[in-house]
Every structure is written in structure tokens, then in C-alpha cells.
Design an enzyme around this catalytic site. Structure first.
Site, PDB file in Angstrom:
ATOM      1  N   LYS A   9       0.840  -1.207   0.000  1.00 12.86           N
ATOM      2  CA  LYS A   9       0.000   0.000   0.000  1.00 12.86           C
ATOM      3  C   LYS A   9       0.871   1.252   0.000  1.00 12.86           C
ATOM      4  O   LYS A   9       0.559   2.238  -0.672  1.00 12.86           O
ATOM      5  CB  LYS A   9      -0.958  -0.031   1.203  1.00 12.86           C
ATOM      6  CG  LYS A   9      -2.077  -1.051   1.011  1.00 12.86           C
ATOM      7  CD  LYS A   9      -2.850  -1.411   2.268  1.00 12.86           C
ATOM      8  CE  LYS A   9      -3.840  -2.547   1.950  1.00 12.86           C
ATOM      9  NZ  LYS A   9      -4.621  -3.035   3.078  1.00 12.86           N
TER      10      LYS A   9
ATOM     11  N   GLN B 135      -5.239  -2.104   9.116  1.00 21.12           N
ATOM     12  CA  GLN B 135      -5.012  -3.408   8.502  1.00 21.12           C
ATOM     13  C   GLN B 135      -5.617  -4.502   9.391  1.00 21.12           C
ATOM     14  O   GLN B 135      -5.401  -4.523  10.601  1.00 21.12           O
ATOM     15  CB  GLN B 135      -3.499  -3.637   8.305  1.00 21.12           C
ATOM     16  CG  GLN B 135      -3.154  -4.873   7.498  1.00 21.12           C
ATOM     17  CD  GLN B 135      -3.685  -4.833   6.057  1.00 21.12           C
ATOM     18  OE1 GLN B 135      -3.783  -3.788   5.441  1.00 21.12           O
ATOM     19  NE2 GLN B 135      -4.043  -5.985   5.533  1.00 21.12           N
TER      20      GLN B 135
ATOM     21  N   ASP C 143     -11.491   1.835   2.984  1.00 22.53           N
ATOM     22  CA  ASP C 143     -11.705   0.392   2.829  1.00 22.53           C
ATOM     23  C   ASP C 143     -13.165   0.068   2.503  1.00 22.53           C
ATOM     24  O   ASP C 143     -13.463  -1.021   2.009  1.00 22.53           O
ATOM     25  CB  ASP C 143     -11.364  -0.322   4.148  1.00 22.53           C
ATOM     26  CG  ASP C 143     -10.012  -1.022   4.120  1.00 22.53           C
ATOM     27  OD1 ASP C 143      -9.572  -1.416   3.022  1.00 22.53           O
ATOM     28  OD2 ASP C 143      -9.425  -1.186   5.200  1.00 22.53           O
TER      29      ASP C 143
HETATM   30  N1  GUN Z   1      -6.931  -7.559   5.364  1.00 25.35           N
HETATM   31  C1  GUN Z   1      -7.112  -8.303   4.254  1.00 25.35           C
HETATM   32  N2  GUN Z   1      -7.630  -7.540   3.267  1.00 25.35           N
HETATM   33  C2  GUN Z   1      -7.781  -6.308   3.777  1.00 25.35           C
HETATM   34  C3  GUN Z   1      -8.272  -5.077   3.243  1.00 25.35           C
HETATM   35  O1  GUN Z   1      -8.701  -4.964   2.096  1.00 25.35           O
HETATM   36  N3  GUN Z   1      -8.246  -4.014   4.092  1.00 25.35           N
HETATM   37  C4  GUN Z   1      -7.804  -4.104   5.381  1.00 25.35           C
HETATM   38  N4  GUN Z   1      -7.848  -3.002   6.147  1.00 25.35           N
HETATM   39  N5  GUN Z   1      -7.369  -5.231   5.904  1.00 25.35           N
HETATM   40  C5  GUN Z   1      -7.345  -6.318   5.101  1.00 25.35           C
END
Ligand code: GUN
Length: 282
Positions: A51, A95, A118
Site C-alpha cells: 500500500k 489493517q 476500505d
Molecule cells: N486484510 C485483508 N484484506 C484487507 C483489506 O482490504 N483491508 C484491510 N484493512 N485489511 C485487510
């Protein structure tokens, strides 16, 4: 045909970079994404690194806040409150998964909904299911984009989703439904799962088990979208939820792991961050 999410994401990121390059002059600043990582889970570390890398490519400011797995829920909520109050922060992402002593639902609900890049905030989820404008969750959004670019017709098709998580299974089912597919949501405890999946025109698998879907579970000419990110217990390499080598010859379209859905998720996160930023400039 193997859809390269990596290539598609690269071209979309290049387009976004060109757009973001005009923001300093137009708005006096660039979008700012804050990512919170709790603990050291290797999968999560790798996602968060991806990211940050994508943010740099697109020209988005990224602040990654790393805290030990022992952080208290109260302390984490305090960090979120500060980011919510900071007008210079456009997107906030925590996350997942979080350590067990922290209530993830409470944490997600604490994020300012207008900064929920998200699309996990309860108000965002409600808006999605009520057909209101909302931030679309990144992985489902990326999947629909891939299908469209690959020229896959969704309307009228029989789509089968394996998995019912809040992150992928449920929202991707809703987006497929909105594209006028007929959607069946299944899971690891669905009876005669193979019989159901083998009738799918479009099969989306998000179950998190290496090679869970075997060749006998896939119909000839199916479109197969593999959302799994697992370690192959034999080779130790990254692998998806579908047995790629066995299914690729049968599928009309298939996504690889790595290089399929994953890069598209991150690409859509960049798009959502720009969207939240631009909404504030209006
Ligand atoms: N963990 C696995 N996929 C994601 C996602 O798309 N966003 C977040 N915040 N955590 C994750």
C-alpha cells in the site's frame, strides 16, 4: 486467458498518477492516506508495504503507523480519533486482522465514515446494501473492474461465490448482483459444494485455503477469480484457493496468485483515497 491484475493495476495507477500530479496546483496539496498496522503478521506487513509502495507510485502521501500487537484498544482508538480530527488526512485504513484482545468492529466503526477508504464502516456497508452512494470495498471493486476489462459479460450469468466474509464474499456478491448476475453464496460447509461450483459461469473463491477448489469443481469455460492468498504447504510458495495448474486449461478466464486480484485491491484503495480527497475539495 490469464488476467494480469498486476498489469491492469499498473496502467490504472499510471492514469491516477497523471491526475494526482495536477492536485498540488489545483488544491494546494495531494491526498493523504494513513495506514495503521498492529503487530507483525507477515501477510499484513506485506500488504501494508504494498500500500505504501502504490501510494508512492501514484503520488499519494502515505503515513504508515506501526504499533506492537500489545497495544490496547483504547490507545488504538486514540490514534484513530487523532487521524479523524486531522483535516490533512483523507483516508484511514486499519489493517486486518487485529489481535484478539481488540474489538475490530468497534475499531472500524470509530473511523470517520468520510475517511473510510476500505468501505468497511457500518454506514458504508449499509449504504452499499441500500443502493446509496458509498465507498466500494477495494477487493470486490477490483474484481468487477478485472471482469469488465477482460470483456466478461456479467449480466444474466450464474455467479457462484465461495466465502461469505465482510471483506470479500458478501460485498462481491452484492456487486455481482448489481451487475445483474444471478448469485449463489456458498461456503466451506455448503453441501455438495462441487456440484454448485461446477455450474458457475463466474466462480469467485475467497475462502483462504490452499488449492481448496479442484479441477472437478469447475465447469468447462468458466471464469475463475481466485481471491485466496495462501502458502502452499508443499513448496512454501504463495498460492491461491484454486488449483491453478489443473484449472487453467478448463477456464476461459482465470486470475493468477500472485499477480491477480491482490494488485487490483491496492489499486482500488488508491482510487478510493483520491475519491475521499476530491469529495472534500468540492
Ligand atoms: N486484510 C485483508 N484484506 C484487507 C483489506 O482490504 N483491508 C484491510 N484493512 N485489511 C485487510
Amino acid at each position: 486467458m490469464i488476467i494480469s491484475g498486476k498489469e491492469l493495476a499498473a496502467s490504472l495507477k499510471a492514469q491516477m498518477a497523471a491526475e494526482v500530479a495536477t492536485f498540488e496546483e489545483r488544491y494546494g496539496r495531494v491526498p493523504h492516506l494513513a495506514v495503521i498496522l498492529v503487530g507483525e503478521d507477515p501477510g499484513s506487513v506485506s500488504y501494508v508495504t504494498g500500500k505504501a509502495k502504490a501510494s508512492a507510485e501514484v503520488g499519494i502521501k502515505n503515513t504508515t503507523i506501526r504499533r506492537p500487537a500489545t497495544i490496547s484498544e483504547e490507545e488504538l482508538l486514540g490514534i484513530i480519533a487523532e487521524l479523524n480530527a486531522d483535516d490533512a488526512v483523507d483516508g484511514i485504513l486499519v489493517q486486518l486482522p487485529l489481535p484478539k484482545h481488540i474489538n475490530s468492529d468497534k475499531v472500524i466503526a470509530a473511523i470517520d465514515c468520510s475517511k473510510d477508504v476500505d468501505g468497511f464502516h457500518p454506514m458504508n456497508v449499509a449504504a452499499l446494501w441500500q443502493k446509496q452512494p458509498c465507498v466500494l470495498p477495494c477487493t470486490p471493486k477490483g474484481i468487477i473492474k478485472m471482469l469488465k476489462v477482460a470483456g466478461v459479460e456479467i449480466a444474466g450469468k450464474n455467479a457462484v461465490v465461495v466465502g461469505r466474509s465482510n471483506i470479500v464474499g458478501l460485498p462481491v456478491s452484492k456487486l455481482l448482483l448489481d451487475e445483474n448476475a444471478t448469485v449463489t453464496i456458498t461456503h466451506s460447509r455448503t453441501k455438495n459444494l462441487g456440484e454448485v461450483t461446477s455450474k458457475a459461469d463466474i466462480l469467485v473463491v475467497a475462502i483462504g485455503r490452499p488449492k481448496f477448489v479442484t479441477a472437478d469443481m469447475v465447469g468447462e469455460g468458466a471464469v475463475v477469480i481466485d481471491v485466496g492468498v495462501n502458502r502452499d504447504p508443499e513448496s512454501g510458495k504463495l498460492c491461491g484457493d484454486v488449483d491453478f495448474a489443473a484449472i487453467e486449461p478448463k477456464a476461459s478466464v482465470i486470475t493468477p496468485v500472485p499477480g491477480g486480484v491482490g494488485p487490483m485491491t491496492i489499486c482500488c484503495l488508491m482510487e478510493n483515497t483520491i475519491e475521499c480527497f476530491l469529495r472534500k475539495q468540492a
